[in-house]
Design a protein around this motif. Structure first.
Motif, PDB file in Angstrom:
ATOM      1  N   PRO A 147       0.783  -1.354  -0.110  1.00 60.69           N
ATOM      2  CA  PRO A 147       0.197   0.021   0.321  1.00 60.69           C
ATOM      3  C   PRO A 147       0.500   1.555  -0.221  1.00 60.69           C
ATOM      4  N   LEU A 148       1.986   1.006   0.863  1.00 51.55           N
ATOM      5  CA  LEU A 148       2.645   2.050   0.496  1.00 51.55           C
ATOM      6  C   LEU A 148       3.743   2.791  -0.866  1.00 51.55           C
ATOM      7  N   ASN A 149       4.357   1.569  -1.396  1.00 46.92           N
ATOM      8  CA  ASN A 149       4.627   1.840  -1.973  1.00 46.92           C
ATOM      9  C   ASN A 149       3.561   2.199  -3.699  1.00 46.92           C
ATOM     10  N   ALA A 150       2.091   1.971  -3.374  1.00 45.12           N
ATOM     11  CA  ALA A 150       0.835   2.086  -4.444  1.00 45.12           C
ATOM     12  C   ALA A 150       0.658   3.244  -4.276  1.00 45.12           C
ATOM     13  N   LEU A 151       0.736   3.865  -3.335  1.00 49.21           N
ATOM     14  CA  LEU A 151       0.496   5.624  -2.968  1.00 49.21           C
ATOM     15  C   LEU A 151       1.610   6.802  -3.524  1.00 49.21           C
ATOM     16  N   LEU A 152       2.349   6.170  -4.178  1.00 49.36           N
ATOM     17  CA  LEU A 152       3.320   6.808  -5.180  1.00 49.36           C
ATOM     18  C   LEU A 152       2.551   7.750  -6.166  1.00 49.36           C
ATOM     19  N   PRO A 153       2.571   7.231  -7.353  1.00 55.70           N
ATOM     20  CA  PRO A 153       1.488   7.389  -8.655  1.00 55.70           C
ATOM     21  C   PRO A 153      -0.221   7.307  -8.205  1.00 55.70           C
ATOM     22  N   ALA A 154      -0.475   7.033  -7.042  1.00 56.73           N
ATOM     23  CA  ALA A 154      -1.513   8.105  -6.600  1.00 56.73           C
ATOM     24  C   ALA A 154      -1.570   8.980  -5.951  1.00 56.73           C
ATOM     25  N   ILE A 155      -1.142   9.463  -5.462  1.00 64.15           N
ATOM     26  CA  ILE A 155      -1.204  11.151  -4.988  1.00 64.15           C
ATOM     27  C   ILE A 155      -0.834  12.280  -5.957  1.00 64.15           C
ATOM     28  N   THR A 156      -0.595  11.592  -7.073  1.00 59.94           N
ATOM     29  CA  THR A 156      -0.167  13.217  -7.656  1.00 59.94           C
ATOM     30  C   THR A 156      -0.344  12.593  -8.803  1.00 59.94           C
ATOM     31  N   ALA A 157      -0.383  13.394 -10.359  1.00 61.60           N
ATOM     32  CA  ALA A 157       0.041  12.721 -11.935  1.00 61.60           C
ATOM     33  C   ALA A 157       0.790  14.015 -12.295  1.00 61.60           C
ATOM     34  N   ASP A 158       1.138  14.933 -11.532  1.00 59.31           N
ATOM     35  CA  ASP A 158       2.282  16.167 -11.337  1.00 59.31           C
ATOM     36  C   ASP A 158       3.630  15.140 -11.872  1.00 59.31           C
ATOM     37  N   PRO A 159       4.908  15.310 -13.174  1.00 59.80           N
ATOM     38  CA  PRO A 159       5.662  14.662 -13.146  1.00 59.80           C
ATOM     39  C   PRO A 159       6.645  14.993 -11.675  1.00 59.80           C
ATOM     40  N   ARG A 160       7.015  16.314 -11.291  1.00 59.83           N
ATOM     41  CA  ARG A 160       7.721  17.691 -10.953  1.00 59.83           C
ATOM     42  C   ARG A 160       6.969  16.681  -9.252  1.00 59.83           C
ATOM     43  N   ALA A 161       6.148  16.647  -9.171  1.00 58.61           N
ATOM     44  CA  ALA A 161       5.947  16.268  -7.891  1.00 58.61           C
ATOM     45  C   ALA A 161       5.803  14.617  -7.129  1.00 58.61           C
ATOM     46  N   LEU A 349      24.374   4.153  -4.908  1.00 60.02           N
ATOM     47  CA  LEU A 349      22.906   3.728  -3.921  1.00 60.02           C
ATOM     48  C   LEU A 349      21.203   4.402  -4.247  1.00 60.02           C
ATOM     49  N   GLY A 350      22.079   5.953  -3.158  1.00 57.06           N
ATOM     50  CA  GLY A 350      20.875   6.839  -3.492  1.00 57.06           C
ATOM     51  C   GLY A 350      21.007   7.472  -4.516  1.00 57.06           C
ATOM     52  N   MET A 351      21.226   7.499  -5.776  1.00 62.31           N
ATOM     53  CA  MET A 351      20.524   7.681  -6.933  1.00 62.31           C
ATOM     54  C   MET A 351      19.351   6.776  -7.061  1.00 62.31           C
ATOM     55  N   ALA A 352      20.606   5.219  -7.546  1.00 62.19           N
ATOM     56  CA  ALA A 352      19.707   4.011  -7.455  1.00 62.19           C
ATOM     57  C   ALA A 352      18.030   3.803  -7.262  1.00 62.19           C
ATOM     58  N   LEU A 353      17.916   4.370  -5.639  1.00 57.54           N
ATOM     59  CA  LEU A 353      16.918   3.824  -4.940  1.00 57.54           C
ATOM     60  C   LEU A 353      15.653   5.112  -4.528  1.00 57.54           C
ATOM     61  N   THR A 354      16.328   5.526  -4.910  1.00 58.93           N
ATOM     62  CA  THR A 354      15.245   7.127  -5.862  1.00 58.93           C
ATOM     63  C   THR A 354      14.795   6.532  -6.653  1.00 58.93           C
ATOM     64  N   LEU A 355      15.957   6.565  -7.860  1.00 63.51           N
ATOM     65  CA  LEU A 355      15.560   6.830  -9.261  1.00 63.51           C
ATOM     66  C   LEU A 355      14.284   5.210  -9.308  1.00 63.51           C
ATOM     67  N   ASN A 356      14.500   3.894  -8.357  1.00 64.93           N
ATOM     68  CA  ASN A 356      13.587   2.542  -8.495  1.00 64.93           C
ATOM     69  C   ASN A 356      12.422   3.404  -8.613  1.00 64.93           C
ATOM     70  N   TYR A 357      11.913   4.242  -7.122  1.00 63.84           N
ATOM     71  CA  TYR A 357      10.263   4.123  -6.652  1.00 63.84           C
ATOM     72  C   TYR A 357       9.921   5.095  -8.357  1.00 63.84           C
ATOM     73  N   ALA A 358      10.960   6.499  -9.099  1.00 63.71           N
ATOM     74  CA  ALA A 358      10.125   6.768  -9.721  1.00 63.71           C
ATOM     75  C   ALA A 358      10.403   6.408 -11.104  1.00 63.71           C
ATOM     76  N   LEU A 359      10.668   5.398 -11.540  1.00 61.69           N
ATOM     77  CA  LEU A 359      10.655   4.527 -12.399  1.00 61.69           C
ATOM     78  C   LEU A 359       9.310   3.655 -12.098  1.00 61.69           C
ATOM     79  N   LEU A 360       9.171   2.581 -10.600  1.00 60.29           N
ATOM     80  CA  LEU A 360       7.974   1.898 -10.792  1.00 60.29           C
ATOM     81  C   LEU A 360       6.600   3.062 -11.286  1.00 60.29           C
ATOM     82  N   ALA A 361       6.554   4.203 -10.920  1.00 56.42           N
ATOM     83  CA  ALA A 361       5.231   5.170 -10.944  1.00 56.42           C
ATOM     84  C   ALA A 361       5.524   5.753 -12.136  1.00 56.42           C
TER      85      ALA A 361
END
Length: 468
Positions: A147-161, A349-361
């Motif tokens: 549920p926590l991972n599913a929230l990121l694409p559900a909170i906003t559709a704005d790419p910058r946000a 690792l800081g770059m990759a782990l953050t981008l993992n979530y952006a890629l998922l959205a």
């Protein structure tokens, strides 16, 4: 590349594109941070310290624990796609599609976490109970994680946000990882015995995690609604997973990077205790990695918006590999080289782990565009699956290397055993990061295609249509 599948639609009240494009404020971002912190504190404690806890505190053999960590993680990872599918099909509440289930999942996950550490210490046959309780953790954790991972694409559709939220999630992952790595053993050592220290520590951590998760469920909003009212079938979810290279490539790369992180963290207590000969340096190493991790987490989304997520992700994995390569070659008495290598690895690792979530959205939008269904839960299960399978692979590989090299808990280690620890600390993460990069070269979702997906979905929402 599959073409978008458009459902039959009729004009009706559908998702409001203005609401979907609105952005979360600071209070909501703080709540999102809290939920991710509560999540990562539990998973990091397990990935970083369960191995040394079961071997050095409970007294189990490293080889037996290695089999446990590897087999159970891979087996219970099969739970995640089912959990994601169920989440997408559970009744929607007044709080939305995910927030109510996040609250309950936080309580269940925290209780399972505490049981995993307390059970082997309190019950007979600790290895048998470790198997049972680790399996239960594998079932419980998706209830809070997906549920926590599913929230990121559900909170906003704005790419910058979304980039900011991905940055918050990545920063929290790294901050929580380093915080737990830095404070765990010093806190445990404050008590008369390690067993008592661990019992008090994990109990307090479980309560704190449940409270932070509940705070997140209360504090965020779900703005992005599915364009279709009907729910997808298992066959349609399988088609989303299996058609094209997008999902398989991202999943494989994320498993590899999660395994690299898992091996690095699982080996660190052994490396500084036995190879370096100073257990207190674990805290220093964690702090040294934190600053570049934060920098990488903050800059990766900005770079991704300029060049696309794929090239930045590949660069992040290359930087990670270079960092652990330095650690692999550094003499044990060259603390500057060791800490410098960990700092470089932390940046990557800081770059990759953050981008993992952006890629998922980004992938969630692509799946809705290409297949007609918005499957946040099903796709979010990929992140949980990768974390479990990768973490189990990394920790299991560490335990295997320890066992094969002749490691003996609490004893003075032989030269062969010290080599085994060094390989687990650096050679295994190096190989896994390179594997992740090679696999991700085949990722087909280019910046141009991602921009087209975002434009098309915004146009569909503007028509305010929903299916029969």
């Amino acid at each position: 590349m599959p073409f978008p599948v458009l459902a039959r639609t009729t004009r009706s009240a559908g998702p409001d594109p203005a609401v979907a494009a609105s952005v979360p404020g600071r209070a909501e971002q703080a709540g999102y941070f809290a939920g991710n912190l509560g999540n990562i504190m539990l998973s990091t404690t397990i990935s970083s310290f369960l191995l040394i806890y079961l071997t050095d505190v409970i007294g189990l053999a490293a080889g037996a624990v290695g089999v446990l960590l590897l087999v159970v993680r891979i087996v219970d990872a099969a739970v995640d796609p089912l959990a994601g599918y169920l989440l997408d099909h559970l009744p929607e509440t007044r709080k939305g599609r995910f927030r109510s289930y996040l609250t309950g999942g936080g309580v269940i996950g925290a209780a399972s976490f505490a049981a995993l550490f307390l059970g082997p210490a309190w019950l007979p046959a600790p290895l048998a109970f470790a198997w049972v309780l680790y399996l239960l953790w594998g079932v419980a954790f998706p209830m809070m994680d997906i549920p926590l991972n599913a929230l990121l694409p559900a909170i906003t559709a704005d790419p910058r946000a979304r980039g900011r939220l991905a940055g918050i999630k990545g920063f929290t992952y790294l901050f929580g990882t380093m915080l737990v790595t830095a404070i765990t053993l010093p806190i445990v050592d404050l008590f008369p015995s390690q067993r008592l220290g661990w019992q008090i520590y994990v109990g307090g951590l479980a309560v704190l995690s449940a409270c932070l998760t509940a705070l997140a469920a209360r504090g965020v909003r779900e703005r992005v609604r599915p364009l279709r009212a009907d729910r997808y079938t298992p066959r349609e979810l399988l088609r989303i997973f299996a058609s094209g290279r997008t999902v398989p490539v991202l999943l494989t790369a994320k498993v590899a990077t999660s395994a690299a992180t898992g091996a690095l963290l699982a080996a660190m207590p052994f490396y500084f205790t036995y190879n370096v000969g100073d257990k207190s340096m674990i805290t220093v190493a964690a702090l040294v990695m934190t600053v570049p991790m934060i920098a990488g987490s903050a800059t990766a989304p900005l770079l991704g918006r300029r060049t696309g997520l794929k090239p930045v992700y590949l660069a992040a994995l290359a930087i990670s590999a270079a960092g652990v390569g330095i650690v692999l070659l550094a003499p044990y008495d060259s603390m500057a080289a060791i800490l410098g290598g960990l700092a470089v690895a932390g940046l990557g690792l800081g770059m990759a782990l953050t981008l993992n979530y952006a890629l998922l959205a980004e992938l969630t939008d692509y799946a809705e565009w290409a297949h007609g269904h918005r499957a946040e839960g099903g796709l979010a299960s990929l992140a949980s699956f990768a974390a479990k399978a990768g973490g189990g692979l990394g920790a299991g590989l560490t335990a295997y290397l320890l066992s094969r090299s002749g490691y003996v808990a609490g004893a003075e280690q032989t030269a062969t055993a010290l080599d085994g620890i060094r390989y687990a600390q650096a050679a295994a993460p190096l190989a896994l990061a390179l594997i992740g990069a090679l696999v991700f070269l085949a990722y087909p979702l280019t910046p141009r295609l991602a921009a087209r997906v975002a434009t098309d979905l915004a146009a569909r929402r503007a028509t305010a249509t929903t299916p029969h």
